[in-house]
Structure formats: C-alpha cells, structure tokens
Enzyme design. Structure first.
Site, PDB file in Angstrom:
ATOM      1  N   ASP A  19       2.259   0.145   0.200  1.00 32.63           N
ATOM      2  CA  ASP A  19       1.375  -0.472   0.566  1.00 32.63           C
ATOM      3  C   ASP A  19       0.776   0.539   1.347  1.00 32.63           C
ATOM      4  O   ASP A  19       1.640   1.472   1.461  1.00 32.63           O
ATOM      5  CB  ASP A  19       1.437  -2.238   1.360  1.00 32.63           C
ATOM      6  N   HIS A  38      -1.809  -6.099   8.098  1.00 33.26           N
ATOM      7  CA  HIS A  38      -2.389  -4.979   8.495  1.00 33.26           C
ATOM      8  C   HIS A  38      -3.050  -4.065  10.208  1.00 33.26           C
ATOM      9  O   HIS A  38      -3.120  -3.200  10.336  1.00 33.26           O
ATOM     10  CB  HIS A  38      -3.814  -5.251   8.514  1.00 33.26           C
TER      11      HIS A  38
END
Length: 351
Positions: free
Chosen positions: A252, A181
């Site tokens: 993702d 992230h």
C-alpha cells in the site's frame, strides 16, 4: 531497461519535466493515476500513451477505480456502484448478483483498457464488520461466502475486459475502525479468528487464480508487531506458504501514516521489499519519491520481474467506439445501470 520495484504518481493531466525524470529512473516500474490526472477521455488516452512511450518494456499504469466513492475517472466513464450494492442484491438473489458483478467488472476493465490503463486496484476483499469507515460500502458484504462469490465474478469480468484483479487489503482491514491513511490501525484478534473470517475470501480468490494482491497497513500484534505489508510472517509464511499465493504483491502507499512505523521512506521500501512485496507505492509526496529514487539500492529479483510482466493489460483492446458498437457491451452497460445506485451520486453516464 527492465521495470523497477517502485510505482509513483504524477502531478497533472500531462507529463512535466519532473514526471519524465522520475519515470525514466531505472528503479521505477509503474504509475498510479488519481482524479487530478483526469480531464477527459481524450486527455487520458493521450496521457497513458505518453507514459507508455517513455520506456521499453512500457511502465505499468494503474488506478484505484473500484466504484462508488473510489472511482477516479467519472465524466465520460460509466459510474460503477459501490460493491455493497452487489452484496445487497446477493441477499435477495445470489445468481443475479454474481451476473451483475461480472458485468460490472467487464465494463470497468474495458473502459479503462480503452484508455490505456493496465489495471485497477480492485476488488476489496475486506469483510464489512460495520466498524471501518474507510472500508464501509467498498466491501461486498459481511459474509465471506458473498464476498468470495462476488469477487470471483468481478474478477472474471475484469479478465474479459483485459485486465488482472488485485485483491486488497490482506489479511483484512475491515475489523479496525482506524484509517491507515491517517493513523496506525491495530487489530488485536488472534490469528485463528482472522483465519476463520478474513482470510477466507483471499483463499478463495487465490484458488480461483488471482494474480495480484495488496496488504494492509494494519498491525496484528498477536501475529507480528509489524504492519502486514512489512511482515515476512504475513507475506511469506501465511500468504505464500499457507495460502499458496505465487502472484504479485504491491505495497500500500508508503506515504500513508500507517507506514511510518517502518522509518523513513527508504527504510519503509526496504522493509516492504524484504518482507516479500514485489513493488512499492509512493503517492502524493514528490519529495519522498525523489528521496527514495536517490537512496534505494535494490536488485529486482527475476521472479518479481515475471510477476510484473503479467500485470500489463491485454494488448489491442477495443476502443470506446468499438465497445459501444458491441450489442453485448451495450447490454452490460444497461445492466450495470440497473444496479440499485444512490440517486445523484452514481448514475450511469455515456462513455
């Protein structure tokens, strides 16, 4: 209008004009919900109904609802334990752990389907090597046998509840400490090491009929210089050919730091789609969503459309009231509540 290859988020607890504009774009095929989109069970049901009413066929509605610290809807929903708790039980009693995993999957899926959600991005198939904070107790276990057994049981429960399983994060995010992230993780292991350990749960789940999967924003330089989600080596050669996976591949989130190596958002989307992803996610960055919708040119392959169609939840699911009138479901709730859960964080709630 057929479904497109992009999955987006929305801003709040009901659709606004910008949400509607984006979701009606022909490139969009799905919505992912977050905690900010949830206020109450009734509100969620109204929100999903309004999303499904926008298009025909209806947009897919998804959520990250794994259990533990990754559970978007809490008040009014049963608290699902972190998958590690099932792994802990497996160490003492594998049969009981498998039974509880199936019941947890059923409860998770049935409650989401009762509120109009098509599927959850679960289970995590990563190995807990003890080095990844972002994975941590989201992983079932360190042993591949435990992961495979528990994930297959969870998948059976999800199917009973009316939804497909989505395994993640292929080929394995558990070895690297970096969080994709916020960083670009690099896993320096040889393919032979990854194949021996990390690929085994994916192989077992594919053989058991898993229909969807999400790759990791991790670079494995001994195999390819691109993150797995942008790599035709990982997605076409290893996943499709070597492992025989014919299901849906979701990227993702392309707004994550681990995706920035592929360029701007349109370059990231094209890299993922050309590598073999069927659908790409862009979350929490509405300006990037608009940029992608304005600039992406992509014709959805018929095979991808067919894979998307299989991700719709089973139609006519039981309502929450009907579930709570089912003695077997009530017993499942009680069993899930019995799982060793951290007090004050993951207690069972009515709903």
């Amino acid at each position: 209008m057929s479904l497109g290859p992009i999955m987006l988020d929305i801003e709040g607890t009901e659709l606004n004009a910008d949400d509607v504009r984006r979701l009606q774009h022909p490139l969009v095929g799905g919505v992912i919900l977050f905690r900010r989109n949830y206020q109450s069970p009734a509100q969620l049901k109204a929100l999903t109904a309004s999303i499904h009413a926008l298009r025909q066929p209806p947009l897919l509605i998804s959520v990250d609802h794994e259990g533990g610290r990754v559970q978007r809807f809490r008040d009014g929903f049963t608290r699902i334990p972190p998958m590690r708790e099932l792994g802990n039980i497996w160490d003492r009693n594998p049969k009981k752990a498998r039974q509880l995993a199936e019941l947890a999957g059923w409860v998770l899926a049935a409650e989401l389907r009762a509120h109009g959600v098509d599927f959850s991005f679960t289970p995590v198939l990563d190995i807990d090597f003890g080095s990844s904070g972002v994975i941590g107790d989201r992983a079932f276990h360190r042993k591949t046998e435990a992961i495979a057994e528990l994930a297959q049981s969870l998948m059976a429960g999800l199917k009973h509840g009316g939804m497909a399983a989505v395994g993640k994060h292929f080929p394995g995010h558990g070895f690297v400490a970096a969080d994709s992230h916020t960083e670009i993780p690099v896993d320096e292991r040889l393919f032979s090491q990854i194949e021996q350990d990390d690929l085994e749960p994916f192989r077992r789940m594919i053989d058991a009929g898993m229909v969807a999967l999400m790759p990791a924003h991790v670079i494995y330089p001994k195999v390819d210089g691109k993150p797995a989600g942008f790599s035709s080596i990982w997605l076409q050669q290893v996943l499709r050919k070597h492992l025989g996976f014919h299901g849906m591949i979701f990227s993702d989130d392309l707004a994550m730091e681990g995706a920035t190596v592929a360029g701007n958002v349109t370059q990231r989307a094209l890299a993922a789609l050309n590598a073999g992803c069927d659908m790409v996610l862009v979350c929490n960055r509405p300006e990037l969503a608009d940029e992608l919708l304005d600039t992406l040119q992509w014709k959805m392959p018929a095979l991808s459309m067919a894979r998307l169609a299989r991700m719709h939840g089973k139609p006519h699911p039981p309502t929450t009231d009907e579930l709570h009138e089912d003695p077997e479901f009530v017993m499942a709730l009680q069993q899930v509540a019995s799982i060793g859960i951290v007090e004050g964080d993951l207690q069972l709630t009515d709903g």
